[in-house]
Design a protein around this motif. Sequence first.
Motif, short mmCIF file in Angstrom:
data_model
loop_
_atom_site.label_atom_id
_atom_site.label_comp_id
_atom_site.label_asym_id
_atom_site.label_seq_id
_atom_site.Cartn_x
_atom_site.Cartn_y
_atom_site.Cartn_z
N UNK A 30 0.82 -1.21 0.00
CA UNK A 30 0.00 0.00 0.00
C UNK A 30 0.85 1.26 0.00
N UNK A 31 0.18 2.38 -0.27
CA UNK A 31 0.81 3.70 -0.33
C UNK A 31 -0.06 4.67 0.44
N UNK A 54 -10.19 -5.48 -6.29
CA UNK A 54 -9.65 -6.81 -6.58
C UNK A 54 -9.56 -7.09 -8.08
N UNK A 55 -10.37 -6.41 -8.89
CA UNK A 55 -10.38 -6.70 -10.32
C UNK A 55 -9.25 -6.03 -11.10
N UNK A 56 -8.81 -4.88 -10.64
CA UNK A 56 -7.82 -4.14 -11.41
C UNK A 56 -6.42 -4.62 -11.10
N UNK A 57 -5.61 -4.66 -12.12
CA UNK A 57 -4.22 -5.06 -11.99
C UNK A 57 -3.35 -3.82 -12.24
N UNK A 58 -3.02 -3.10 -11.19
CA UNK A 58 -2.19 -1.92 -11.28
C UNK A 58 -0.83 -2.20 -10.68
N UNK A 59 0.18 -1.56 -11.24
CA UNK A 59 1.50 -1.67 -10.63
C UNK A 59 1.53 -0.79 -9.37
N UNK A 60 2.56 -0.97 -8.57
CA UNK A 60 2.68 -0.19 -7.33
C UNK A 60 2.82 1.30 -7.65
N UNK A 61 3.51 1.62 -8.72
CA UNK A 61 3.68 3.02 -9.12
C UNK A 61 2.35 3.61 -9.56
N UNK A 86 7.56 15.51 2.93
CA UNK A 86 8.34 14.75 3.91
C UNK A 86 8.38 13.31 3.42
N UNK A 87 9.48 12.94 2.78
CA UNK A 87 9.58 11.61 2.21
C UNK A 87 10.03 10.58 3.24
N UNK A 88 10.31 11.02 4.45
CA UNK A 88 10.72 10.09 5.50
C UNK A 88 12.05 9.45 5.18
N UNK A 89 12.13 8.15 5.33
CA UNK A 89 13.39 7.44 5.08
C UNK A 89 13.49 6.93 3.65
N UNK A 90 12.52 7.29 2.81
CA UNK A 90 12.50 6.78 1.44
C UNK A 90 13.25 7.72 0.50
N UNK A 91 13.94 7.15 -0.46
CA UNK A 91 14.63 7.95 -1.46
C UNK A 91 13.61 8.55 -2.42
N UNK A 92 13.97 9.67 -3.03
CA UNK A 92 13.10 10.31 -4.01
C UNK A 92 13.26 9.55 -5.32
N UNK A 93 12.54 8.44 -5.41
CA UNK A 93 12.72 7.52 -6.53
C UNK A 93 11.49 6.63 -6.60
N UNK A 94 11.11 6.22 -7.79
CA UNK A 94 10.03 5.25 -7.95
C UNK A 94 8.67 5.79 -7.56
N UNK A 95 8.02 5.11 -6.62
CA UNK A 95 6.66 5.47 -6.21
C UNK A 95 6.60 6.84 -5.56
#
Length: 110
Positions: A30-31, A54-61, A86-95
């Motif tokens: 989750x996001x 449940x029906x949709x197939x989405x990527x995490x991004x 505030x990105x917290x401990x996550x890099x500014x990348x991807x999701x």
Amino acid sequence: MSNQRALRTRKHLTVSADRPRLTIHRSNQHFYLQLVDVHGKTITAVSSVSKEKSNTKLTKTQVAQEVAKTMAAILKKQKVSALVIDRGSYRYHGRVKAAVEIIRQSGIEV
């Protein structure tokens, strides 16, 4: 270790009444986006848990982009024109980057 990284990132943020803080949290499934004021009180929150289908197939991004679109619409209704990420401990990348780009494209100053 990640808590230290989050605090290290957070100490560089300048939050004011005009620029609330948008916190980002991501898990394997989750996001989450949460708007927090100067005093640490949550103004609004949006997550992919509420948008789960449940029906949709989405990527995490793609899920992160959908959550960001929902948050951008809420921010427009609340007339928030600028905020601090505030990105917290996550890099500014991807999701994380995908969500911030959607919010920028909606006209909100980041």
